[in-house]
Design an enzyme around this catalytic site. Sequence first.
Site, mmCIF file in Angstrom:
data_model
loop_
_atom_site.group_PDB
_atom_site.id
_atom_site.type_symbol
_atom_site.label_atom_id
_atom_site.label_comp_id
_atom_site.label_asym_id
_atom_site.label_seq_id
_atom_site.Cartn_x
_atom_site.Cartn_y
_atom_site.Cartn_z
ATOM 1 N N SER A 1 -37.478 25.802 -35.657
ATOM 2 C CA SER A 1 -37.172 26.359 -34.798
ATOM 3 C C SER A 1 -37.471 25.828 -33.583
ATOM 4 O O SER A 1 -36.544 24.437 -33.131
ATOM 5 C CB SER A 1 -37.697 27.448 -34.528
ATOM 6 O OG SER A 1 -37.282 28.291 -33.638
ATOM 7 N N ASP B 1 -30.476 13.066 -30.019
ATOM 8 C CA ASP B 1 -29.382 13.175 -29.390
ATOM 9 C C ASP B 1 -29.454 12.146 -28.013
ATOM 10 O O ASP B 1 -27.907 11.535 -27.987
ATOM 11 C CB ASP B 1 -29.014 14.349 -28.545
ATOM 12 C CG ASP B 1 -28.241 15.109 -30.238
ATOM 13 O OD1 ASP B 1 -27.361 14.730 -30.982
ATOM 14 O OD2 ASP B 1 -27.872 16.234 -30.236
ATOM 15 N N LYS C 1 -33.397 26.420 -39.106
ATOM 16 C CA LYS C 1 -33.540 27.853 -38.363
ATOM 17 C C LYS C 1 -32.875 27.401 -36.942
ATOM 18 O O LYS C 1 -33.954 27.063 -36.512
ATOM 19 C CB LYS C 1 -34.566 28.107 -38.039
ATOM 20 C CG LYS C 1 -35.290 29.743 -37.635
ATOM 21 C CD LYS C 1 -36.429 30.071 -37.570
ATOM 22 C CE LYS C 1 -36.478 31.369 -36.418
ATOM 23 N NZ LYS C 1 -35.893 31.018 -35.234
#
Length: 716
Positions: free
Chosen positions: A465, A476, A490
Amino acid sequence: MKKRLIWALVVAVFAVPALSAESSAAQRLQPTVEQAQTAYLSAQLLGRYHYKTQPLDDTLSEKIFDRYLKSLDPERLIFTQADIDGFADYRTRLDDAIQRGNLAIPFTIFQKFEQRTVERLTYAREQLRQGFEFEARESYTYMRDKAPWPKDDAEVRDLWRKRVKNDWLRLRLAGKDDKTIRETLEKRYDGFLTRATRNKSEDVFQIFMNAFAMSIEPHTSYLGRSASDDFDISMSLSLVGIGAVLQERDEYITIRELVAGGPAIRSGKLAVGDRIVGVGQAEGPLQDVVGTRVDEVVKLIRGGKDTRVVLDILPADAGPDGKHRQVVLVRDKIKLEEQAARKSIIKVGEGPALRRIGVITLPAFYEDFEGRRRGDKEYRSASRDVVRLLDELRKEKVDGLVVDLRNNGGGSLREAVELTGLFIDKGPVVQQRRPDGRIGVESDENAGVAWDGPMAVLINRGSASASEIFAAALQDYGRATIIGEQSFGKGTVQTMINLDEIAKNDKPKFGDLKMTVAQFFRVNGGTTQLKGVMPDIRFPSVADPDAYGESSYDNALPWTQIDSASFRPAGNLKDTIATLQSRHQARVSKDKSFQALLEDVAEARRLRETRSISLNESERRREKESREARIKAREKIDGRDKLTALLKDDGLQSGERTLAADLAAEKARKDAKDILLDETARIVADDVELRLSRPQLALRDKLKTVPPVPAGTALR
């Protein structure tokens, strides 16, 4: 419009007819009117506002039925196929039970489960009278989650005979004589029997409601009042109480740990091992708590700040008839530091090549929501604590940083965004897609960074999460090397709905509903759902992806992709990661501790695939000798003699050893060499060295010359 619909549901819920439980059912396990109303209201909310809407019909009823049975008997050791056949008529009636407000069916199933559990444990206890012989060539299947239900009582009894035989053999191999083994197992099974008959109506309801909610989607769940209180405590890292960790041991509630700074330790009147036999409030009478469940005793001890609680204590060194003493404590706010961010420093190399690598371990993305709402200047949160720790690490002149998110299951989305903002300049952190398809972006709006040096994020299968949002964003942006295992996967957003607020109840009755309302997407457009975050440098994984992680759920949302957000990468680590990977592989190929870890992983995988164990004593002794030889060799490699001695299989379960032995083993585990963290620090030290040898890379990063990525461009 949405508020009007929800209020209509509130009006409807009180029109639910009163339930009529079967008169033959045990009074202790009867559903209540409030539970029927809670289930009905939850069903209406889930059917209208969940991210994955699914009608409550016969199809969903069958899923709830199967999940409920799995929750009760996951290893298929309690029910027989005959029992399951007897429940067949219920399979498509659970939707009606919820909609009509009559929860007799799930309670009837649970009553049968409790009856069968008592029968199984009573039979297990009877097996101890005769003892066993261990020459036969037979095996015990200890992982039965995929096995068929035992067809009849004869088959289930044989399974329990083998289970008891395995328990006996483990103690026998640990050097225990028959008399000690019999006494140990009698006590164990008696404890199981006692706990099996302590269930309450709210326990049954909690299990059934979670079977219902999780049949829609894995991360939707119901939290009764106690579970909701525990969730609030875990997020704020504080509670009002006495500052003691309690444990059930031999029918007594025993003090396992005293929390630093709490009323219990400040009083000087309590010690680890003391047993709480009674609890009273201020001037009220004492309530006997011997044989009471630990969660119920915790409820009695918690209370309002500055109020008094009286404990009746049987000292640790006193016998059952020893002299009691009463201790009066004033409740206070307790900080749960065990779950707070903490720092350490790992030194890599020596002399001029010495690198100091700072480590920040973050067990959860916590935030004191209430403190923040009140404007409390000292409220706790993960990002605020990490800022403080980073400042301390800079003063200690660290060269690089590791953020350790292993087994961090997530928490506050806001904290994930704010923590990411400490390591990137302004920009998007995560995207969210709502049920109507609209996409929102959560961004870091604060210019500047708290740490701009080399760093890595360490993850494992238990990182989920908010941990995945943080790791994915730094990956990224090209800001950090991601190291470890594939994360949990998740990628969904949950909101907590206070059912009592919706129903406008004057007093808490209904609890909370945790409901999935959106899906996370990375800034590059991919989702963390199902696939999780793939590390740049992978470590060996002990976790079984078929049993743990999002991919283990049969109803998980699929992986998908949307357009990327517009963001400016902080750098490009592609070439650096290739070099770091090469150095890592060269180093661990010669590292005996790391190679031993690989052997452990292979052995764990072999045992997982075998799913059974021999009940022949000669075979088991050979396996034990082989395992102990491996342990001995390991001790010579990394000096783990203290830990390995404590971790040898003694056949005992938690609570059956002395408290001192349990605590010593726990401390040894915490103090044990962390091979994966040490190697992560070495990788970061390599990164530091590479940057020093390539000053143009550091200059480029400082000037931020990497062009922004336009929206709609997929990067990975």
